[in-house]
Design an enzyme around this catalytic site. Structure first.
Site, PDB file in Angstrom:
ATOM      1  N   SER A  30       0.889   4.119  -3.056  1.00  0.00           N
ATOM      2  CA  SER A  30       0.772   5.549  -2.672  1.00  0.00           C
ATOM      3  C   SER A  30       1.794   6.335  -3.262  1.00  0.00           C
ATOM      4  CB  SER A  30       0.538   5.963  -1.317  1.00  0.00           C
ATOM      5  OG  SER A  30       1.924   5.700  -0.441  1.00  0.00           O
TER       6      SER A  30
ATOM      7  N   ILE B 148       0.809  -1.203  -0.007  1.00  0.00           N
ATOM      8  CA  ILE B 148      -0.117   0.129   0.093  1.00  0.00           C
ATOM      9  C   ILE B 148       1.101   1.355   0.139  1.00  0.00           C
ATOM     10  CG2 ILE B 148      -1.672   1.348   1.348  1.00  0.00           C
ATOM     11  CD1 ILE B 148      -3.128  -1.147   2.227  1.00  0.00           C
ATOM     12  N   TYR B 149       1.947   1.184   0.972  1.00  0.00           N
ATOM     13  CA  TYR B 149       2.798   2.519   0.831  1.00  0.00           C
ATOM     14  C   TYR B 149       3.398   2.564  -0.697  1.00  0.00           C
ATOM     15  CZ  TYR B 149       7.157   4.954   1.894  1.00  0.00           C
ATOM     16  OH  TYR B 149       8.239   5.591   1.811  1.00  0.00           O
ATOM     17  N   ILE B 150       3.882   1.601  -1.289  1.00  0.00           N
ATOM     18  CA  ILE B 150       4.507   1.838  -2.582  1.00  0.00           C
ATOM     19  C   ILE B 150       3.472   2.351  -3.446  1.00  0.00           C
ATOM     20  CG2 ILE B 150       5.719   0.599  -4.377  1.00  0.00           C
ATOM     21  CD1 ILE B 150       7.398   1.108  -1.687  1.00  0.00           C
TER      22      ILE B 150
END
Length: 258
Positions: free
Chosen positions: A157, A153-155
């Site tokens: 975003s 999810i971080y990547i």
């Protein structure tokens, strides 16, 4: 001093990379509008900036995911300094979860901080950047070019932030506004270590150093120097770029382990 007289908003500047950017910008003569959620930390950053060079610093404590706060930040900056030359979208969170089992709340929070906040803050600042022929620098991650376990999810975003960077650069080029991003490698800050326990954090640090050809982690001020370059006239012909600053980390094939 490459940024003498320039007015810069730096989000997420109460710690980590944001604090490093603020320190470098102060050395380069910029007038600073700093924001973060921790007033005590922000005040310490201001003290450090004033010892480095810039004595003209405004702080606004708040959450950049809040519409009203974003407006307040921009209005307060314009009121104090009379213009805005640079926006550094640095505020971010690194959330860790298996992508196939990530709760919607985690997804929403990550996208709100890492994508929505920079997009809509930039929209508010753009009219002032058109006036000054200014620029935007977004802080992304080298993780968009490799695999970080449980970092999906971080990547996602940050990949969205990279796309925003390129598209906005194309849209704003004719109006004299440049838009770039920096993709840091591993910089020891609380953004990632806060997601891990002490043992996991130590293992990740060791793994990152081993996987980085330069053989060490980066400092926040090293990232600050790259951002300052992109914000300066020295980079006047650079726009739409996502600059890797990872010590060669993404040249390695194996994924990072935790």
């Amino acid at each position: 001093m490459a940024l003498r007289g320039k007015v810069a908003i730096i989000t997420g500047s109460s710690s980590g990379i944001g604090a490093g950017i603020a320190a470098v910008f102060s050395k380069e003569g910029a007038k600073l509008s700093l924001t973060g959620r921790n007033q005590k930390n922000l005040e310490e950053v201001v003290k450090n900036c004033k010892t480095k060079g810039s004595a003209d610093v405004l702080i606004n404590v708040g959450d950049v995911t809040n519409d009203a706060f974003r407006k307040t930040l921009v209005e307060a900056t314009k009121k104090k300094f009379g213009k805005i030359d640079i926006l550094v979208n640095n505020a971010g969170i690194a959330t860790m979860s298996p992508l196939g089992a990530a709760p919607k709340e985690l997804y929403d929070k990550t996208m709100a901080v890492n994508v929505e906040a920079p997009v809509f803050l930039t929209q508010l600042v753009l009219p002032y950047l058109v006036e000054t022929k200014g620029c935007v620098v977004n802080i992304s991650t080298c993780g968009t070019s490799t695999i970080i376990p449980n970092g999906g999810i971080y990547i996602m975003s940050k990949a969205a932030l990279d796309t925003f960077t390129r598209y906005l650069a194309q849209e704003m080029a004719s109006q004299g506004v440049r838009v770039n991003a920096v993709q840091p490698g591993h910089v020891p800050t609380s953004i990632m270590s806060g997601q891990l326990n002490k043992e996991e954090s130590a293992m990740m640090e060791k793994s990152m150093i081993k996987a980085t050809p330069i053989g060490r982690t980066a400092t926040a001020e090293e990232m600050g120097h790259i951002v300052a370059f992109l914000a300066s006239e020295k980079a006047a012909f650079i726009t739409g770029e996502c600059i890797l600053a990872d010590g060669g980390l993404t040249m390695t094939t194996p994924p990072i382990s935790t």
